[in-house]
Design a protein around this motif. Sequence first.
Motif, mmCIF file in Angstrom:
data_model
loop_
_atom_site.group_PDB
_atom_site.id
_atom_site.type_symbol
_atom_site.label_atom_id
_atom_site.label_comp_id
_atom_site.label_asym_id
_atom_site.label_seq_id
_atom_site.Cartn_x
_atom_site.Cartn_y
_atom_site.Cartn_z
ATOM 1 N N GLY A 209 0.824 -1.199 0.000
ATOM 2 C CA GLY A 209 0.000 0.000 0.000
ATOM 3 C C GLY A 209 0.859 1.250 0.000
ATOM 4 O O GLY A 209 1.772 1.378 0.821
ATOM 5 N N TYR A 210 0.575 2.164 -0.912
ATOM 6 C CA TYR A 210 1.347 3.404 -1.045
ATOM 7 C C TYR A 210 0.544 4.587 -0.517
ATOM 8 O O TYR A 210 -0.680 4.553 -0.456
ATOM 9 N N GLY A 211 1.274 5.647 -0.144
ATOM 10 C CA GLY A 211 0.636 6.906 0.238
ATOM 11 C C GLY A 211 0.234 7.006 1.687
ATOM 12 O O GLY A 211 -0.594 7.855 2.049
ATOM 13 N N PHE A 212 0.827 6.190 2.555
ATOM 14 C CA PHE A 212 0.475 6.260 3.974
ATOM 15 C C PHE A 212 1.108 7.484 4.642
ATOM 16 O O PHE A 212 2.213 7.900 4.295
ATOM 17 N N PRO A 213 0.396 8.073 5.622
ATOM 18 C CA PRO A 213 0.883 9.291 6.297
ATOM 19 C C PRO A 213 1.931 8.967 7.351
ATOM 20 O O PRO A 213 1.704 9.093 8.559
ATOM 21 N N VAL A 214 3.096 8.560 6.907
ATOM 22 C CA VAL A 214 4.199 8.183 7.789
ATOM 23 C C VAL A 214 5.485 8.727 7.195
ATOM 24 O O VAL A 214 5.786 8.459 6.028
ATOM 25 N N GLY A 215 6.236 9.497 7.973
ATOM 26 C CA GLY A 215 7.514 9.998 7.486
ATOM 27 C C GLY A 215 7.729 11.467 7.726
ATOM 28 O O GLY A 215 7.176 12.048 8.666
ATOM 29 N N HIS A 216 8.512 12.089 6.856
ATOM 30 C CA HIS A 216 8.958 13.465 7.055
ATOM 31 C C HIS A 216 7.977 14.484 6.491
ATOM 32 O O HIS A 216 8.333 15.360 5.696
ATOM 33 N N GLU A 217 6.732 14.362 6.890
ATOM 34 C CA GLU A 217 5.699 15.348 6.561
ATOM 35 C C GLU A 217 4.913 15.617 7.833
ATOM 36 O O GLU A 217 5.052 14.897 8.835
ATOM 37 N N ALA A 218 4.074 16.658 7.797
ATOM 38 C CA ALA A 218 3.314 17.011 9.002
ATOM 39 C C ALA A 218 2.396 15.880 9.447
ATOM 40 O O ALA A 218 2.205 15.660 10.640
ATOM 41 N N ASP A 219 1.846 15.119 8.495
ATOM 42 C CA ASP A 219 0.918 14.039 8.838
ATOM 43 C C ASP A 219 1.675 12.728 9.069
ATOM 44 O O ASP A 219 1.458 11.728 8.381
ATOM 45 N N ASN A 220 2.548 12.764 10.063
ATOM 46 C CA ASN A 220 3.377 11.607 10.405
ATOM 47 C C ASN A 220 2.700 10.848 11.552
ATOM 48 O O ASN A 220 3.006 11.049 12.728
ATOM 49 N N MET A 221 1.805 9.947 11.193
ATOM 50 C CA MET A 221 1.008 9.255 12.196
ATOM 51 C C MET A 221 1.841 8.200 12.927
ATOM 52 O O MET A 221 2.680 7.520 12.329
#
Length: 248
Positions: A209-221
């Motif tokens: 699955g691609y596009g998960f909100p994890v990593g170096h962005e504000a939406d790092n769940m």
Amino acid sequence: MSCGAAIFSSRLDDPSIRAILCARGGYGTARLVDGLDFSRFPQQPKWIAGFSDITVLNSHLLRLGYASIHGVMPVLFHQAGGEAALESLRRALFGEAALPLQVAPHRLNRPGTATGRLVGGNLSLLHTITGTASQASFDGRILFLEDLDEYLYHIDRMMLHLHRSGQLAGLAGLVVGHFSQMRDNTIPFGSAAEEIIDSYAGLYHFPVGYGFPVGHEADNMALVVGREARLEVGPEGARLTMDAAGAV
């Protein structure tokens, strides 16, 4: 033992401390980890939380049999758009059930369902600790990946290494998060980061699955490394659900 390792180890052993929130990432955790003393950690278990360079600690703890949190760090607590990420960290720290992560369909998604414990983090750091005492097994687990400010050919080199070293062969599933501020050479590499990952994931049969909100962005769940999870990828998109569990 270095001064930094000695200070960190003293916090690990302090019974009054219930969680260690790493203030920021950067560089150096791989240099520090061999000097840390986890011998008394079973008597004083606690959450360790962070991401990016902290991937080393997330993986090291998992190898020792302990869960930890891959999530936003204090230096980013007040960034615009990060409110949901901060709330997800709070829920993880206090043992509240995590909200499922649902993302839109992606052209590179590979359908299927997988269950397994979460492992992963920053691709560059997972590559760095391969073959060391901090490398955790990927076998039967759901791997999540993210990275920042890397050349595209570096992404290919690291994914090739994971493939050739056999680390991808036993995966239950793959979750792809943010690959932010990627770089390219004067002569373009010719593929985006997600396409590079797909070229290796396509050699296997696990769901992706691609596009998960994890990593170096504000939406790092926040994700709990070592927590049992379920990945479902289908026409409607991808969904990652972590099992409920109490705080450490």
